[in-house]
Design a protein around this motif. Structure first.
Motif, PDB file in Angstrom:
ATOM      1  N   SER A  18      58.570  59.221  16.361  1.00  0.00           N
ATOM      2  CA  SER A  18      57.764  58.218  17.064  1.00  0.00           C
ATOM      3  C   SER A  18      56.997  58.816  18.236  1.00  0.00           C
ATOM      4  O   SER A  18      57.426  59.762  18.871  1.00  0.00           O
ATOM      5  CB  SER A  18      58.610  57.024  17.528  1.00  0.00           C
ATOM      6  N   GLY A  19      55.824  58.262  18.464  1.00  0.00           N
ATOM      7  CA  GLY A  19      54.967  58.759  19.537  1.00  0.00           C
ATOM      8  C   GLY A  19      53.676  59.318  18.987  1.00  0.00           C
ATOM      9  O   GLY A  19      53.287  59.039  17.849  1.00  0.00           O
ATOM     10  N   SER A  51      61.145  60.137  25.588  1.00  0.00           N
ATOM     11  CA  SER A  51      60.364  59.134  26.322  1.00  0.00           C
ATOM     12  C   SER A  51      59.569  59.755  27.462  1.00  0.00           C
ATOM     13  O   SER A  51      59.581  59.257  28.587  1.00  0.00           O
ATOM     14  CB  SER A  51      61.288  58.044  26.883  1.00  0.00           C
ATOM     15  N   SER A 111      55.841  61.991  28.775  1.00  0.00           N
ATOM     16  CA  SER A 111      54.440  62.282  28.548  1.00  0.00           C
ATOM     17  C   SER A 111      54.206  63.763  28.845  1.00  0.00           C
ATOM     18  O   SER A 111      54.549  64.244  29.924  1.00  0.00           O
ATOM     19  CB  SER A 111      53.596  61.412  29.479  1.00  0.00           C
ATOM     20  N   SER A 138      59.806  59.383  21.000  1.00  0.00           N
ATOM     21  CA  SER A 138      59.070  58.428  21.844  1.00  0.00           C
ATOM     22  C   SER A 138      58.273  59.134  22.931  1.00  0.00           C
ATOM     23  O   SER A 138      58.331  58.761  24.096  1.00  0.00           O
ATOM     24  CB  SER A 138      60.028  57.426  22.490  1.00  0.00           C
ATOM     25  N   GLN A 139      57.514  60.135  22.542  1.00  0.00           N
ATOM     26  CA  GLN A 139      56.744  60.889  23.519  1.00  0.00           C
ATOM     27  C   GLN A 139      55.254  60.795  23.217  1.00  0.00           C
ATOM     28  O   GLN A 139      54.848  60.418  22.126  1.00  0.00           O
ATOM     29  CB  GLN A 139      57.177  62.348  23.524  1.00  0.00           C
ATOM     30  N   SER A 140      54.438  61.167  24.192  1.00  0.00           N
ATOM     31  CA  SER A 140      53.013  61.334  23.948  1.00  0.00           C
ATOM     32  C   SER A 140      52.621  62.719  24.454  1.00  0.00           C
ATOM     33  O   SER A 140      52.978  63.108  25.566  1.00  0.00           O
ATOM     34  CB  SER A 140      52.197  60.253  24.659  1.00  0.00           C
TER      35      SER A 140
END
Length: 159
Positions: A89-90, A55, A57, A72-74
Motif C-alpha cells: 500500500s502507498g 506510514s 513520507s 502505507s508510505q509515499s
C-alpha cells in the motif's frame, strides 16, 4: 565608514554559507538496520542497509544495496538500486528502480522508471509515463497504463 560597509556583506555571506551547508547535508547510513516510522524523511542515503518504512513520507532518498520493506508510505524522487524491495500500500512517484527485485501489493507507481529489474505487481498499478526497460514484470489483478516498455517480459494474471 568603510569598515561598516564591508562588514555587512561579509556577515551576510557567512550566514548564507551556513544556511546552505545545513540544507545540503544528507544523512548517510551504511550496513545498519533502520526503521522509519510516521513522519517525513528527506535527503537520506542508505547503503547495504535493512530498512523498514511504516506510514512515512520519503523524499530525495537513495537506497543502494540491502533490503527495503515499506507499508502505507509515499515515496517521491527516490532511487532504489540493487535492492530487494517489498512494498504494501502507498505510492512511489518519480522514482528510479535499477536492478531491483520488487514486490508491490496495492501500490501505485507513478512516472517512475524500471531498469534491469524483476517486479511483481499485485492489485496495484504502474502508470503515467513510467518507463520499463529490460525488466520482467508479473501483474496479478493490477494494471500497467500510459507507460512505455522496452525489452523484458510482462506476464499478466487477471490484469
Amino acid at each position: 565608514s568603510r569598515a561598516k560597509m564591508t562588514k555587512k556583506p561579509v556577515t551576510l555571506f557567512l550566514i548564507v554559507c551556513v544556511l546552505l551547508s545545513v540544507s545540503l547535508t544528507t544523512e548517510t547510513y551504511e550496513e545498519e538496520d533502520v526503521t522509519l516510522t510516521s513522519g517525513k524523511y528527506e535527503d537520506y542515503e542508505f547503503s547495504n542497509c535493512s530498512v523498514t518504512v511504516e506510514s512515512a513520507s520519503l523524499r530525495d532518498i537513495t537506497f543502494e544495496g540491502g533490503t527495503v520493506e515499506t507499508s502505507s508510505q509515499s515515496s517521491k524522487n527516490v532511487i532504489f538500486k540493487d535492492v530487494n524491495l517489498t512494498s504494501t500500500s502507498g505510492s512511489h512517484q518519480d522514482c528510479e528502480m535499477e536492478n531491483v527485485n520488487a514486490s508491490y501489493s496495492s501500490v501505485s507507481v507513478i512516472n517512475s522508471n524500471f531498469t534491469d529489474s524483476n517486479v511483481t505487481l499485485n492489485r496495484g498499478q504502474i502508470n503515467q509515463n513510467s518507463i520499463i526497460d529490460d525488466t520482467e514484470i508479473r501483474v496479478c489483478e493490477g494494471q500497467i497504463t500510459k507507460s512505455s516498455i522496452y525489452g523484458g517480459t510482462v506476464f499478466v494474471y487477471k490484469g
